[in-house]
Design an enzyme around this catalytic site. Sequence first.
Site, PDB file in Angstrom:
ATOM      1  CE  LYS A  80      35.003  45.905  45.647  1.00  0.00           C
ATOM      2  NZ  LYS A  80      35.630  44.604  45.516  1.00  0.00           N
ATOM      3  N   GLY A 183      47.089  43.133  35.752  1.00  0.00           N
ATOM      4  CA  GLY A 183      47.467  43.863  36.961  1.00  0.00           C
ATOM      5  C   GLY A 183      47.841  42.878  38.046  1.00  0.00           C
ATOM      6  CB  VAL A 185      44.103  39.116  39.897  1.00  0.00           C
ATOM      7  CG1 VAL A 185      43.677  37.654  39.761  1.00  0.00           C
ATOM      8  CG2 VAL A 185      43.627  39.694  41.216  1.00  0.00           C
TER       9      VAL A 185
HETATM   10  P1  NAD Z   1      44.523  45.841  39.090  1.00  0.00           P
HETATM   11  O1  NAD Z   1      44.101  47.243  39.087  1.00  0.00           O
HETATM   12  O2  NAD Z   1      45.804  45.474  39.735  1.00  0.00           O
HETATM   13  O3  NAD Z   1      44.549  45.260  37.595  1.00  0.00           O
HETATM   14  C1  NAD Z   1      43.569  45.501  36.659  1.00  0.00           C
HETATM   15  C2  NAD Z   1      44.259  45.640  35.322  1.00  0.00           C
HETATM   16  O4  NAD Z   1      43.267  45.738  34.288  1.00  0.00           O
HETATM   17  C3  NAD Z   1      45.126  46.888  35.222  1.00  0.00           C
HETATM   18  O5  NAD Z   1      46.404  46.550  34.750  1.00  0.00           O
HETATM   19  C4  NAD Z   1      44.366  47.770  34.224  1.00  0.00           C
HETATM   20  O6  NAD Z   1      45.199  48.606  33.475  1.00  0.00           O
HETATM   21  C5  NAD Z   1      43.713  46.711  33.362  1.00  0.00           C
HETATM   22  N1  NAD Z   1      42.587  47.194  32.574  1.00  0.00           N
HETATM   23  C6  NAD Z   1      41.623  48.087  32.902  1.00  0.00           C
HETATM   24  N2  NAD Z   1      40.765  48.257  31.872  1.00  0.00           N
HETATM   25  C7  NAD Z   1      41.193  47.429  30.889  1.00  0.00           C
HETATM   26  C8  NAD Z   1      40.728  47.142  29.572  1.00  0.00           C
HETATM   27  N3  NAD Z   1      39.648  47.722  29.057  1.00  0.00           N
HETATM   28  N4  NAD Z   1      41.416  46.248  28.820  1.00  0.00           N
HETATM   29  C9  NAD Z   1      42.519  45.643  29.312  1.00  0.00           C
HETATM   30  N5  NAD Z   1      43.005  45.886  30.545  1.00  0.00           N
HETATM   31  C10 NAD Z   1      42.357  46.766  31.322  1.00  0.00           C
HETATM   32  O7  NAD Z   1      43.301  45.027  39.750  1.00  0.00           O
HETATM   33  P2  NAD Z   1      43.316  43.539  40.315  1.00  0.00           P
HETATM   34  O8  NAD Z   1      43.434  43.597  41.783  1.00  0.00           O
HETATM   35  O9  NAD Z   1      44.250  42.697  39.531  1.00  0.00           O
HETATM   36  O10 NAD Z   1      41.812  43.095  40.008  1.00  0.00           O
HETATM   37  C11 NAD Z   1      41.399  42.715  38.693  1.00  0.00           C
HETATM   38  C12 NAD Z   1      39.932  42.314  38.716  1.00  0.00           C
HETATM   39  O11 NAD Z   1      39.748  41.209  39.620  1.00  0.00           O
HETATM   40  C13 NAD Z   1      38.981  43.402  39.214  1.00  0.00           C
HETATM   41  O12 NAD Z   1      37.747  43.306  38.561  1.00  0.00           O
HETATM   42  C14 NAD Z   1      38.804  43.075  40.682  1.00  0.00           C
HETATM   43  O13 NAD Z   1      37.604  43.588  41.205  1.00  0.00           O
HETATM   44  C15 NAD Z   1      38.794  41.566  40.619  1.00  0.00           C
HETATM   45  N6  NAD Z   1      39.180  40.931  41.875  1.00  0.00           N
HETATM   46  C16 NAD Z   1      40.381  41.219  42.434  1.00  0.00           C
HETATM   47  C17 NAD Z   1      40.733  40.586  43.622  1.00  0.00           C
HETATM   48  C18 NAD Z   1      42.055  40.830  44.273  1.00  0.00           C
HETATM   49  O14 NAD Z   1      42.454  40.027  45.141  1.00  0.00           O
HETATM   50  N7  NAD Z   1      42.790  41.864  43.901  1.00  0.00           N
HETATM   51  C19 NAD Z   1      39.854  39.672  44.226  1.00  0.00           C
HETATM   52  C20 NAD Z   1      38.649  39.386  43.589  1.00  0.00           C
HETATM   53  C21 NAD Z   1      38.311  40.029  42.416  1.00  0.00           C
END
Ligand code: NAD
Length: 349
Positions: A80, A183, A185
């Site tokens: 990572k 966001g 996902v």
């Molecule tokens: P992203 O940054 O697009 O979305 C995350 C969202 O969470 C943002 O809108 C942010 O403002 C919001 N957020 C942050 N803190 C918050 C809080 N305290 N309360 C409410 N909302 C809050 O990220 P993403 O790519 O959608 O990933 C989301 C999660 O899924 C992460 O933990 C990431 O590691 C995990 N993940 C993502 C993927 C992927 O394909 N993108 C794959 C596996 C795991």
Amino acid sequence: MGVFDHAEFDDHESLHFFNDAATGLRAIIAVHSTVLGPGAGGCRRWTYTSETDALTDALRLSRGMTYKNAVAELPFGGGKAVILADDNAPKSAELFAALGRAVASLGGRYITAEDVGISVEDMRNVKQQTEFVSGLPQSGDNAGGDPSPWTAVGVFLGIQAAIRTRLARNSCEGLTVAVQGVGHVGGHLCQLLHDAGAKLMIADVNRENLMAVCAAIPAEVVTPAEILYAEADVLAPCALGNILSTATIPQIRAKVIAGAANNQLSTEADGARLAERDILYAPDYVINAGGIISVSHEYFGNSSEDQVRSDVEKIPRRLEAIFSEASKTGRPTNELADELARRLIAVGK
Ligand code: NAD
């Protein structure tokens, strides 16, 4: 800042600190394991409260990737990258080119892609400097691009498996799902849940992301402080980790926790705390593997979207096997998932 005696240090193979004075890039890349293949895992850009927090994140997330890739049966180890976001070093093509050079310098021990705070465009800039990157749109029917829609599909299928097990329900129709973080996902997940007839409660600290969902589908907006404790059937954490702890678990009302966020449990013991409350927890790295499955198909090439879909569709079966063992043995689902991952890594050695 100790590393070898850090609470999250788990025999990581290597840890790399990068500093690029010209762009202000400061990043940590943790390679947890290359036993099953190159250490693959996304890059996160976040404003950490301290360097120690960034290190903790890199150590935990990279170990999670080793386990995720093993359970998803991908030819990857775990790694990572975290970028320490800084107002004085805003996102730029140059910053991601510097990250690309950092990734290149590891000679293929680490493969990067998108995670929190990172876009496809950022990864395009990384690609200018290194071949060890995935998550970029491909031509024709070839699989690839932003992995988050695939993560959302896997989480959606995982929610269906969890509600069959815990709530004896075969459909999301009329189900209330609280989504924390809408966001990349979370946003896609909301659409899938809505299309399947679920009612949505959502929260985000980013107003723009919240409004984008509300413009597309009906959803009740609650505050970030309320969402974990919402009166919902399912809680789908899709923001950041470290949210299920001794402080939060006693107040959670949902019967199922199934979402995309990595490292949802503050500690391993929190899995047992959820089980004691009869809350079915879908282990995060099992349910959220859809994105890395897409990344893997793209990285190794010659794959169609149908092949990605067919592999993502294996996620609910893996979860069901864990849920069924948990019900037979009374053991927490996170422990069973970790055990499975360690077994698969040992076999692959
Ligand atoms: P992203 O940054 O697009 O979305 C995350 C969202 O969470 C943002 O809108 C942010 O403002 C919001 N957020 C942050 N803190 C918050 C809080 N305290 N309360 C409410 N909302 C809050 O990220 P993403 O790519 O959608 O990933 C989301 C999660 O899924 C992460 O933990 C990431 O590691 C995990 N993940 C993502 C993927 C992927 O394909 N993108 C794959 C596996 C795991």
